[in-house]
Design a protein around this motif. Structure first.
Motif, mmCIF file in Angstrom:
data_model
loop_
_atom_site.group_PDB
_atom_site.id
_atom_site.type_symbol
_atom_site.label_atom_id
_atom_site.label_comp_id
_atom_site.label_asym_id
_atom_site.label_seq_id
_atom_site.Cartn_x
_atom_site.Cartn_y
_atom_site.Cartn_z
ATOM 1 N N ALA A 52 0.829 -1.204 0.000
ATOM 2 C CA ALA A 52 0.000 0.000 0.000
ATOM 3 C C ALA A 52 0.867 1.259 0.000
ATOM 4 C CB ALA A 52 -0.943 -0.003 1.201
ATOM 5 N N GLU A 53 1.946 1.251 0.776
ATOM 6 C CA GLU A 53 2.835 2.422 0.803
ATOM 7 C C GLU A 53 3.423 2.688 -0.579
ATOM 8 O OE1 GLU A 53 6.873 4.163 2.946
ATOM 9 O OE2 GLU A 53 6.072 2.252 3.637
ATOM 10 N N ILE A 54 3.834 1.629 -1.262
ATOM 11 C CA ILE A 54 4.403 1.786 -2.606
ATOM 12 C C ILE A 54 3.334 2.283 -3.581
ATOM 13 C CG2 ILE A 54 5.403 0.551 -4.587
ATOM 14 C CD1 ILE A 54 7.366 0.902 -2.231
ATOM 15 N N LEU A 55 2.179 1.638 -3.589
ATOM 16 C CA LEU A 55 1.135 1.992 -4.556
ATOM 17 C C LEU A 55 0.495 3.347 -4.276
ATOM 18 C CD1 LEU A 55 -0.385 -1.554 -5.021
ATOM 19 C CD2 LEU A 55 0.933 -0.240 -6.705
ATOM 20 N N ASP A 56 0.561 3.801 -3.025
ATOM 21 C CA ASP A 56 0.076 5.145 -2.685
ATOM 22 C C ASP A 56 1.190 6.176 -2.798
ATOM 23 O OD1 ASP A 56 -2.574 4.567 -2.238
ATOM 24 O OD2 ASP A 56 -2.352 4.287 -0.079
ATOM 25 N N ARG A 57 2.346 5.759 -3.299
ATOM 26 C CA ARG A 57 3.497 6.617 -3.498
ATOM 27 C C ARG A 57 3.885 7.382 -2.230
ATOM 28 N NH1 ARG A 57 2.827 5.185 -8.313
ATOM 29 N NH2 ARG A 57 2.859 6.094 -10.325
ATOM 30 N N GLY A 58 3.834 6.673 -1.099
ATOM 31 C CA GLY A 58 4.256 7.234 0.168
ATOM 32 C C GLY A 58 3.227 8.102 0.868
ATOM 33 N N ASN A 59 2.058 8.280 0.276
ATOM 34 C CA ASN A 59 1.025 9.104 0.912
ATOM 35 C C ASN A 59 0.433 8.444 2.149
ATOM 36 O OD1 ASN A 59 1.230 11.258 -0.884
ATOM 37 N ND2 ASN A 59 -0.090 10.240 -2.361
ATOM 38 N N ALA B 7 11.411 -2.049 1.387
ATOM 39 C CA ALA B 7 12.265 -0.868 1.535
ATOM 40 C C ALA B 7 11.461 0.417 1.712
ATOM 41 C CB ALA B 7 13.191 -0.736 0.330
ATOM 42 N N GLY B 8 10.187 0.385 1.368
ATOM 43 C CA GLY B 8 9.359 1.578 1.498
ATOM 44 C C GLY B 8 9.418 2.465 0.267
ATOM 45 N N TRP B 9 8.534 3.451 0.238
ATOM 46 C CA TRP B 9 8.418 4.315 -0.931
ATOM 47 C C TRP B 9 9.648 5.190 -1.141
ATOM 48 C CZ3 TRP B 9 6.711 4.959 -5.479
ATOM 49 C CH2 TRP B 9 6.804 6.201 -6.100
ATOM 50 N N LYS B 10 10.159 5.824 -0.097
ATOM 51 C CA LYS B 10 11.269 6.763 -0.266
ATOM 52 C C LYS B 10 12.495 6.089 -0.866
ATOM 53 C CE LYS B 10 9.933 10.179 3.132
ATOM 54 N NZ LYS B 10 10.299 10.941 4.319
ATOM 55 N N ALA B 11 12.855 4.915 -0.375
ATOM 56 C CA ALA B 11 14.019 4.196 -0.899
ATOM 57 C C ALA B 11 13.808 3.800 -2.352
ATOM 58 C CB ALA B 11 14.305 2.959 -0.062
ATOM 59 N N ASN B 12 12.615 3.340 -2.690
ATOM 60 C CA ASN B 12 12.334 2.958 -4.076
ATOM 61 C C ASN B 12 12.276 4.180 -4.985
ATOM 62 O OD1 ASN B 12 11.806 -0.053 -4.454
ATOM 63 N ND2 ASN B 12 10.745 0.391 -2.548
ATOM 64 N N ALA B 13 11.714 5.288 -4.505
ATOM 65 C CA ALA B 13 11.645 6.517 -5.304
ATOM 66 C C ALA B 13 13.052 7.018 -5.609
ATOM 67 C CB ALA B 13 10.836 7.580 -4.584
ATOM 68 N N GLU B 14 13.928 6.961 -4.611
ATOM 69 C CA GLU B 14 15.316 7.393 -4.809
ATOM 70 C C GLU B 14 16.017 6.487 -5.817
ATOM 71 O OE1 GLU B 14 18.440 9.786 -4.736
ATOM 72 O OE2 GLU B 14 16.571 10.197 -3.683
ATOM 73 N N LYS B 15 15.795 5.192 -5.706
ATOM 74 C CA LYS B 15 16.394 4.225 -6.635
ATOM 75 C C LYS B 15 15.928 4.508 -8.066
ATOM 76 C CE LYS B 15 15.967 -0.702 -7.629
ATOM 77 N NZ LYS B 15 15.349 -1.950 -7.160
ATOM 78 N N MET B 16 14.629 4.784 -8.236
ATOM 79 C CA MET B 16 14.090 5.064 -9.568
ATOM 80 C C MET B 16 14.620 6.390 -10.098
ATOM 81 S SD MET B 16 10.172 3.730 -9.320
ATOM 82 C CE MET B 16 9.851 3.894 -7.576
ATOM 83 N N LYS B 17 14.757 7.377 -9.227
ATOM 84 C CA LYS B 17 15.252 8.695 -9.622
ATOM 85 C C LYS B 17 16.702 8.591 -10.104
ATOM 86 C CE LYS B 17 15.689 13.364 -7.757
ATOM 87 N NZ LYS B 17 15.553 14.175 -6.549
ATOM 88 N N GLN B 18 17.522 7.824 -9.380
ATOM 89 C CA GLN B 18 18.929 7.660 -9.738
ATOM 90 C C GLN B 18 19.111 6.940 -11.066
ATOM 91 O OE1 GLN B 18 20.751 5.721 -6.396
ATOM 92 N NE2 GLN B 18 20.893 7.612 -5.209
ATOM 93 N N SER B 19 18.213 6.031 -11.371
ATOM 94 C CA SER B 19 18.346 5.281 -12.617
ATOM 95 C C SER B 19 17.757 6.033 -13.806
ATOM 96 C CB SER B 19 17.694 3.911 -12.482
ATOM 97 O OG SER B 19 16.291 4.055 -12.435
#
Length: 155
Positions: free
Chosen positions: A53-60, A129-141
């Protein structure tokens, strides 16, 4: 726009390859493909639900809040959970199979939770890993989202 201030999308990064668009990467009853997440989902479903849910709600909504909602909903957990299956399908243009999201979650809640967790992992997202870690990973790539495919007409 996600809470980190970037317009990050949920995109596959696993092994540098993109899973086929519009197809599930794993079957509903394929728990054997990822025994550790299967065991965790059957033992503490509110944890893996909260992570998805955290991932699909994009951390909201945090993992803890979502997991608590799931835990407290007890007999109606399928209703809350099916909402996130619908979100997952929309993000990756996945078909509603083997039947409606409501039926899958009503009759096969544990299997559906496992499948959705595996789907995110297979698409390069680490729900634990939660939304923030995945968002950072996606941003870096430098990921870009796959095109959104509008769903077909329904009866």
């Amino acid at each position: 726009m996600d809470p980190t201030g970037s317009d990050t999308k949920l995109v596959a990064h696993a092994n540098g390859s993109q899973p086929p668009p519009g197809q599930w990467t794993t079957g509903l009853f394929a728990c054997y493909e990822d025994p550790s997440s299967c065991f965790m989902t059957w033992l503490v479903p509110f944890v893996t639900f909260g992570q998805r849910a955290e991932i699909l709600d994009r951390g909201n909504m945090s993992c803890c809040v979502a997991g608590t909602k799931y835990f407290c909903s007890c007999c109606c957990a399928y209703s809350l959970s099916k909402h996130y299956r619908t979100k997952l399908r929309a993000v990756y243009s996945l078909p509603e199979e083997p039947c409606s999201d409501c039926c899958v979650h009503f009759w096969c809640l544990g299997f559906a939770n496992c499948q959705e967790y595996r789907e995110l992992k297979n698409r390069g997202i680490d729900p634990s890993a939660g939304w923030k870690a995945n968002a950072e990973k996606m941003k870096q790539s430098g990921a870009s989202a796959p095109p959104h495919i509008a769903p077909g007409m329904r009866r």
